[in-house]
Design an enzyme around this catalytic site. Structure first.
Site, PDB file in Angstrom:
ATOM      1  N   ASP A 156      -2.257  17.443  13.829  1.00  0.00           N
ATOM      2  CA  ASP A 156      -1.261  18.449  14.037  1.00  0.00           C
ATOM      3  C   ASP A 156      -1.142  19.269  12.630  1.00  0.00           C
ATOM      4  O   ASP A 156      -1.571  18.882  11.527  1.00  0.00           O
ATOM      5  CB  ASP A 156       0.211  17.727  14.432  1.00  0.00           C
ATOM      6  CG  ASP A 156       1.008  18.699  15.076  1.00  0.00           C
ATOM      7  OD1 ASP A 156       1.851  18.392  15.818  1.00  0.00           O
ATOM      8  OD2 ASP A 156       0.703  19.973  14.966  1.00  0.00           O
TER       9      ASP A 156
HETATM   10  C1  GLC Z   1       2.846  22.510  15.997  1.00  0.00           C
HETATM   11  C2  GLC Z   1       2.919  21.673  17.124  1.00  0.00           C
HETATM   12  C3  GLC Z   1       1.665  21.257  18.039  1.00  0.00           C
HETATM   13  C4  GLC Z   1       0.996  22.582  18.192  1.00  0.00           C
HETATM   14  C5  GLC Z   1       0.656  23.089  16.679  1.00  0.00           C
HETATM   15  C6  GLC Z   1      -0.201  24.351  16.715  1.00  0.00           C
HETATM   16  O1  GLC Z   1       3.378  22.288  14.805  1.00  0.00           O
HETATM   17  O2  GLC Z   1       3.337  20.221  16.547  1.00  0.00           O
HETATM   18  O3  GLC Z   1       2.302  20.822  19.228  1.00  0.00           O
HETATM   19  O4  GLC Z   1       0.028  22.553  19.155  1.00  0.00           O
HETATM   20  O5  GLC Z   1       1.466  23.047  15.595  1.00  0.00           O
HETATM   21  O6  GLC Z   1       0.601  25.328  16.860  1.00  0.00           O
END
Ligand code: GLC
Length: 751
Positions: free
Chosen positions: A287
């Protein structure tokens, strides 16, 4: 002389062979007629260590500049998220494909969570449809719209089980139950990916967040999760396995610390379960900076340790942070990480890029006639919203409203808020495309009905009651009042947890003020989570829960309120009476002292008498406000003739369970027939109920149908005292009904 000639010829021949081999060698990975695994092996064999590490890097495209262009040219970046418009994507891809040494294409990711331009209901709302087909359709529509602008990969579906409405991201989830979340999540994967990942209308799915993110203590986002292995395997992992079983191309790790080991450095989840047990061959992306955040967690001392623990656990690609780029080469040179492991990580990434067809079609884009915001997509979005709404109360069958009403008052700040109805994670949705409830109600009723609108509050959080007066005036002039209240889109979603889950601002006060006019009130609640509103249920006739319904939320609400469509949604999550009951969910354990009745209040001076003590509260009914699986209709359904093909199942066998459902009212409608099972005794305690099947059926007024479920002993397996996944012989009870609290009941035994 002759020898010399022969020698020259031999050298020329060897040179020719070598060049041919070189040429053919270089062409294998580019040859689409060669099996993907051979292409991967060939490409890996030609990559430098730096190029391999480059594939493991995903950047957020903040701006295009020579530094970015140069990094792509050197093969230091394998992916971008949020990579701008189609021209930006093609410009960067051209550099990757034509100017880098091996021409490995970039993969572009984006959060296409519940629609791209045509925004569908939030995933929690889509789960409330209990209709995998319509959910799949919604994801397919989202995929085709995203593919039109060159997006290859979406960071969805999110299948984190969540039993805590304080958690803002429950909005993105498919609710509290593993079985329902598995069905919904896998339908989304099938919708996004289609039958052929290389098709121009398909995008790769990314099942997230692996794993247990929704178990955040106290409902605070990113908070600690403590999940014993049995619960991890029985509750949190199954929806991910179901998504992988239908071919989910990628997974995303998570921010949370799982029993002391953060998800992005967790060998148990990422290696033992995901690779060793499930044989997952796609790739895992971290993430956003979740890897380097392991320093904050106190799990890594520095980015070198981050890179080491992440790659050992099995995170293939690093989102945005740079620990791999800055440390992997050193770790390999020091012999702490093997290049074989790097090869394994890169293979997973290349495999998805090959499956997506990016080597043949790096400028992949849905070129056929645009379907973005097409009538077909808008219709699908409206139907999905209609099926997502849950009718929680309908006193005196007050709904549906008559289309012949003379005057309707529409009250509330969410009646005409084009952005709020899109809900969280709708970055590409344009509010100007929304049709709000106010607009839709006016359109549906036409000139013959007078519609008076008064917001009553400046916005859904306001405590300023100055505008109550005009709302009262509007209501007094009307035959009926439609109030549209709840949360705006920002009050749920990432890092937007709430400790209190009441209606925000002075909304309850507004309801009570309007109720004093004596006019009948229909309350529509938009929200990204279950809310608590017990104080006002007596002030209104009907309550329709609309989640955040998306672009076509207005027409969907109008169609339901005025009877063009009967509500058919069922709750994918338990609604508490008060946040003090959280966590509260239907599939709970029985405890040693299950309550049979409430014991509300205790008189002063009551003698200490430990008789009748049980698991309840002194100050609130221990039951939920509305249970999992609950939802009313405009008609009524009668269940009868529950039949089992046998009351005994031999281990490894199955039985057929059938029931007859009759539409005993005057509206054609859908019903979600649900099958629950209880394992009465186990070598570990078992939940009082578990969803094991559901079918959404359409019944015309007066029509009846037989619904049949197949139930095998495999469906009844669980992780037992020995941590083995197996069913146990013994006694069971099953129910077939319209929600988790009632149904026709029968007993059976596994022999
Ligand atoms: C965010 C979220 C994740 C998302 C990623 C990209 O922090 O936790 O679900 O897909 O970053 O935006």
């Amino acid at each position: 002389m002759k020898n010399q000639q022969a020698h020259v010829i031999l050298i020329l021949f060897l040179l020719f062979i070598n060049i041919t081999l070189q040429l053919t060698a270089q062409n294998i990975y580019k040859d689409s007629s060669v099996p993907i695994e051979a292409r991967i092996k060939d490409l890996i064999s030609q990559m430098t260590l730096a190029e391999k590490i480059g594939q493991m890097q995903q950047n957020h495209l903040s701006k295009k500049n020579d530094e970015v262009f140069n990094e792509i040219k050197l093969g230091k970046i394998g992916s971008f998220l949020n990579a701008g418009d189609i021209n930006d994507k093609f410009e960067l891809q051209k550099i990757a494909v034509e100017e880098s040494r091996l021409g490995i294409p970039l993969i572009y990711g984006r959060d296409v969570i519940h629609g791209f331009k045509t925004i569908f209901p939030i995933p929690l709302g889509q789960a409330a449809t209990w209709n995998p087909e319509i959910v799949k359709l919604g994801s397919a529509a989202a995929a085709s719209e995203a593919a039109e602008v060159g997006i290859h990969w979406t960071f969805a579906p999110m299948v984190d089980i969540s039993r805590d409405p304080r958690w803002g991201r429950i909005a993105e989830s498919c609710g509290e139950d593993p079985y329902l979340a598995a069905k919904m999540g896998s339908a989304m994967v099938e919708g996004f990916q289609g039958n052929d990942l290389s098709s121009e209308s398909s995008i790769a799915a990314c099942t997230k967040h692996f794993v247990g993110y929704g178990a955040a203590e106290s409902g605070k986002d990113y908070n600690t999760t403590i999940i014993p292995e049995r619960y991890m395997r029985d509750i949190y992992l199954p929806p991910f396995k179901s998504c992988i079983d239908v071919g989910a191309a990628t997974l995303m790790s998570a921010f949370n610390d799982i029993n002391g080991v953060p998800a992005s450095g967790n060998e148990f989840t990422l290696k033992r379960v995901l690779r060793d047990e499930w044989k997952f061959d796609g790739f895992v992306v971290s993430d956003w900076a979740s890897m380097t955040e392991m320093i904050n967690h106190g799990f890594c001392a520095d980015e070198t340790e981050v890179a080491y623990k992440s790659v050992k656990a099995g995170v293939n690609m690093e989102m945005v942070s740079q620990s791999y780029a800055n440390n992997l080469e050193k770790l390999i040179k020091e012999g702490k990480v093997s290049e074989d492991l790097i090869n394994e990580m890169v293979e997973g990434i290349l495999r998805v890029k090959f499956r997506l067809g990016l080597f043949e079609n790096p400028y992949k884009q849905l070129k056929e006639k645009s379907r973005t915001l097409s009538a077909e997509h808008l219709t699908a979005a409206r139907e999905s919203a209609e099926q997502s709404f849950v009718l929680l109360q309908n006193t005196d069958d007050f709904l549906p409203l008559s289309k012949l009403s003379k005057t309707i008052a529409v009250i509330g700040p969410l009646a005409d808020d084009a952005q709020a109805q899109l809900g969280c994670w709708s970055p590409d949705g344009d509010p100007e495309n929304s049709i709000t409830p106010l607009k839709a109600i006016k359109q549906l009723l036409g000139e013959k009905t007078k519609v008076i609108f008064a917001a009553g509050l400046d916005n859904c959080r306001s405590t300023n009651t100055e505008k109550f007066a005009e709302a009262v005036t509007a209501s007094e002039a009307a035959d009926a009042v439609i109030m549209i209240l709840g949360e705006d889109d920002l009050l749920s979603g990432e890092s937007h947890s709430r400790a209190f889950i009441d209606l925000p601002g002075a909304q309850e006060e507004l309801i009570k003020t309007i109720a004093e006019t004596g006019k009948p009130i229909v309350l529509v609640i938009m929200a990204g989570r279950p809310l608590t509103f017990g104080n006002i249920v007596k002030d209104v006739k009907s309550i329709l829960y609309a989640w955040h319904p998306g672009t076509m939320g207005g027409p969907a609400i109008a169609n339901i309120l005025f009877g063009n469509v009967s509500p058919s949604g069922k709750l994918p999550v338990t609604f508490p009476r008060t946040v003090g009951q959280v966590p509260i969910y239907y599939s709970h354990k029985n405890t040693g002292r299950p309550p049979s009745e409430n014991q509300l209040g205790i008189k002063m001076g009551t003698p200490e008498n430990p008789v009748g003590f049980a698991s309840y509260y002194l100050d609130v009914d221990y039951t939920p406000a509305y249970p999992f699986g609950f939802g009313l209709s405009y008609t009524t359904f009668e269940y009868h003739d529950l039949k089992l093909s046998s009351n005994e199942i031999l281990m490894g066998g199955k039985i057929e369970v059938s029931a007859t459902i009759k539409n005993t009212g005057k509206y054609d409608a859908e019903e979600v027939v649900q099958l629950y099972v209880r394992d009465l005794f186990g070598n570990v305690t078992r939940p009082v109920k578990e969803l094991k099947g559901f079918k959404k059926i359409h019944l015309k007024a007066g029509e009846e149908k037989v619904v049949t479920f197949s139930l095998s002993t495999g469906d009844l397996a669980f992780w037992n005292i020995d941590m083995k996944y197996a069913a146990e012989s013994g006694d069971f009870t099953l129910w077939v009904g319209g929600d988790s609290q009632k149904g026709l009941k029968a007993d059976f035994t596994i022999k």
